[in-house]
Scaffold this motif. Structure first.
Motif, short mmCIF file in Angstrom:
data_model
loop_
_atom_site.label_atom_id
_atom_site.label_comp_id
_atom_site.label_asym_id
_atom_site.label_seq_id
_atom_site.Cartn_x
_atom_site.Cartn_y
_atom_site.Cartn_z
N LEU A 1 0.84 -1.19 0.00
CA LEU A 1 0.00 0.00 0.00
C LEU A 1 0.89 1.25 0.00
O LEU A 1 1.93 1.28 0.66
N TYR A 2 0.44 2.31 -0.74
CA TYR A 2 1.26 3.52 -0.81
C TYR A 2 0.37 4.71 -1.16
O TYR A 2 -0.71 4.57 -1.75
N PRO A 3 0.79 5.94 -0.80
CA PRO A 3 0.02 7.15 -1.10
C PRO A 3 0.11 7.48 -2.58
O PRO A 3 0.92 6.90 -3.32
N VAL B 1 -7.10 6.26 -5.20
CA VAL B 1 -7.33 7.58 -4.63
C VAL B 1 -8.78 7.68 -4.15
O VAL B 1 -9.71 7.30 -4.84
N GLN B 2 -8.93 8.20 -2.94
CA GLN B 2 -10.27 8.33 -2.36
C GLN B 2 -10.91 9.67 -2.71
O GLN B 2 -12.13 9.77 -2.78
N SER B 3 -10.10 10.72 -2.91
CA SER B 3 -10.66 12.03 -3.25
C SER B 3 -9.68 12.84 -4.09
O SER B 3 -8.46 12.76 -3.88
N TYR B 4 -10.25 13.59 -5.04
CA TYR B 4 -9.50 14.57 -5.83
C TYR B 4 -10.07 15.95 -5.49
O TYR B 4 -11.29 16.15 -5.50
N THR B 5 -9.20 16.92 -5.21
CA THR B 5 -9.63 18.28 -4.91
C THR B 5 -8.90 19.23 -5.85
O THR B 5 -7.68 19.09 -6.05
N CYS C 1 -4.55 19.80 -9.06
CA CYS C 1 -5.38 18.94 -8.24
C CYS C 1 -4.53 18.30 -7.14
O CYS C 1 -3.31 18.18 -7.27
N VAL C 2 -5.21 17.90 -6.05
CA VAL C 2 -4.58 17.19 -4.95
C VAL C 2 -5.28 15.85 -4.81
O VAL C 2 -6.50 15.79 -4.61
N ALA C 3 -4.51 14.73 -4.96
CA ALA C 3 -5.06 13.38 -4.83
C ALA C 3 -4.72 12.84 -3.44
O ALA C 3 -3.62 13.05 -2.94
N GLN C 4 -5.67 12.14 -2.84
CA GLN C 4 -5.47 11.66 -1.47
C GLN C 4 -6.09 10.28 -1.27
O GLN C 4 -7.16 9.99 -1.79
N ASN C 5 -5.36 9.40 -0.52
CA ASN C 5 -5.95 8.17 0.01
C ASN C 5 -5.55 8.06 1.48
O ASN C 5 -4.99 9.01 2.04
N GLU C 6 -5.83 6.94 2.12
CA GLU C 6 -5.62 6.83 3.56
C GLU C 6 -4.16 6.87 3.97
O GLU C 6 -3.84 7.00 5.15
#
Length: 494
Positions: A305-307, A339-343, A369-374
């Protein structure tokens, strides 16, 4: 011709010889009434066992036995020692006979050094009244030994033998043990056909409760029951340390090789990845091998798992965008889990302007954009969106500029530069021009028509520029006939 007297003499002689022969083979030697008869002249005894040497003796009448004993020496010259007086036999010999006719001896806890010849001797109360049985009893001492083949491979036919150095006097019943547990065999041989790795262990045999030393049966075989484990268990996050361990059942010991897919990546019982990364994800197998074969483990899948990483933004359609149209920005990245969310952000602002995998941009500017997961987040590089305005609006703005020249005496000469959203300042006077008449008609040329425009139309200012303007609006644009006030407009329309 043989007479009857001669025949009788011959028969008597034959009978005498036969009787003497029988006396000798039975251990009885009669000398004027003196004799010792040993019931058994040979014993093969197990070390630690008990032996009973039975015998009978006779002597002439009128004699009285004063001492009866057993000895290991033949009495010549001096009196041989009594066995019961020997410290080596103390507590181990017992005379079971008497002073009349029975001369039985019991020897317990037989030892290897007890192997010898034993004689019975007795002494009477009269001078010369001594006698020793010449035949004696031979005692051989043996122990039990289990004989196993030197090299045993699984599947072979194997026989274990319980051996002695002499044939036991009494026909024994054998008992077999493996790792202390009794087996069913009751003979001097134990058959393992075919032998398996479960037969390996410590074996011994026993007779009359006396056990042999243990020997080890070593069964050789190729790898079996191979497995792979991972430590620590649970989720594996990029940057952590992970150890894979391979185990198998084999004899002799095996060599381990690690594979990722079909590529050899390591050797040894363990494989450690100190700082695991996303490229280490995949299926791992361990191969166990020795001289008798090899076996491959089932695959173990590592999911690292990785960001978000490798984040980028694409534009569709590309190139300049005409005002009123829109451009779609799409954000993509590599991440596990996904990715859980894109902003979405516009440079220069601190608040998000949108969210989701895609964003529809309507204004010029630089977006990212900013991509994010846990496990973390990452920001993309900015992309620039350019929206180009229509010419009619440019004319509209020019006219408003002429009407309001007194607002900013320092307005730039280049009208288009002033109208450029990128180059003008936030307090530029041209920003206010569109608010002069919110009801102005869209058609610039209609607005210039003296008949159709309203009395308070902002374009009235055009009629005051020249005292006798031509009815033809386009004549005013003629460089020869128009007054200088229209120079700017002529530049636009040309």
């Amino acid at each position: 011709m043989i007479t009857q007297a001669e025949l009788l003499i011959s028969l008597r002689m034959s009978l005498t010889v036969s009787l003497l022969f029988l006396l000798f083979i039975s251990g009885v030697v009669a000398q004027n009434g003196w004799s010792v008869r040993y019931n058994q002249n040979y014993f093969c005894a197990l070390k630690g066992s008990e032996v009973t040497m039975s015998c009978t003796y006779t002597y002439p009448s009128g004699y009285k036995v004063q001492k009866a004993f057993w000895t290991k020496q033949w009495g010549q010259g001096s009196e041989p020692p009594d066995l019961s007086d020997d410290p080596e036999y103390s507590g181990r010999v017992q005379y079971l006979g008497d002073k009349h006719s029975d001369c039985t001896l019991r020897l317990s806890d037989v030892r290897e050094e007890d192997q010898s010849k034993y004689y019975f001797r007795f002494i009477t109360d009269q001078t010369g009244g001594r006698y020793q049985g010449a035949e004696g009893v031979d005692l051989s001492v043996t122990d039990l030994q289990v004989e196993v083949p030197e090299r045993v491979i699984e599947g072979d036919k194997v026989t274990l033998t319980c051996k002695t150095t002499c044939s036991l006097t009494v026909r024994p019943t054998f008992t077999w043990y493996r790792n202390g547990h009794r087996l069913s065999s009751s003979t001097d041989q134990l058959h393992l056909q075919p032998v398996s790795r479960e037969d390996a262990g410590r074996y011994r045999c026993a007779v009359l409760g006396l056990r042999s030393p243990e020997v080890t049966l070593n069964v050789r075989y190729g790898p079996k029951s191979i497995s792979v484990s991972v430590s620590p268990s649970g989720e594996i996050v990029e940057g952590s340390s992970v150890t894979l361990t391979c185990s198998s059942d084999a004899n002799p010991p095996v060599e381990y090789n690690w594979f990722k897919g079909t590529s050899l990546v390591a050797k040894g019982e363990t494989y450690t990845m100190n700082k695991i990364s996303s490229v280490d994800s995949g299926e791992y197998k361990c191969r166990s091998s020795n001289e008798h074969g090899e076996k491959l483990s089932e695959a173990l899948t590592l999911n690292v798992l990785y960001p978000p990483k490798n984040i980028s933004v694409s534009i569709s359609p590309s190139g300049e965008i005409v005002e009123g149209s829109s451009v779609t920005l799409t954000c993509s990245s590599d991440a596990n889990p996904p990715v859980q969310s894109y902003t979405w952000f516009k440079e220069g602002g601190s608040s998000p302007v949108g969210s989701g995998h895609s964003y529809r941009a309507l204004q010029s500017g630089s977006y990212y954009c900013v991509a994010q997961n846990e496990h973390g987040s990452q920001k993309s590089a900015a992309v620039t969106v350019t929206v180009k305005g229509e010419s009619e609006e440019a004319i509209h703005l020019i006219m408003q500029t002429k009407h309001r020249q007194n607002v900013d005496t320092n307005a730039k000469d280049d009208t288009y530069t002033a109208l450029d959203p990128v180059s003008r300042s936030s307090d530029d006077v041209y920003c206010t021009l569109t608010n002069v008449d919110p009801n102005a008609k869209d058609d610039t040329y209609t607005a210039l028509d003296p008949v159709s425009r309203s009395s308070d139309d902002v374009y009235n200012t055009l009629t005051t520029v020249h005292s006798s303007p031509s009815d033809d609006l386009y004549s005013a644009l003629d460089p020869q006939s128009r007054s200088p006030e229209y120079d700017t407009l002529a530049v636009v329309l040309s």
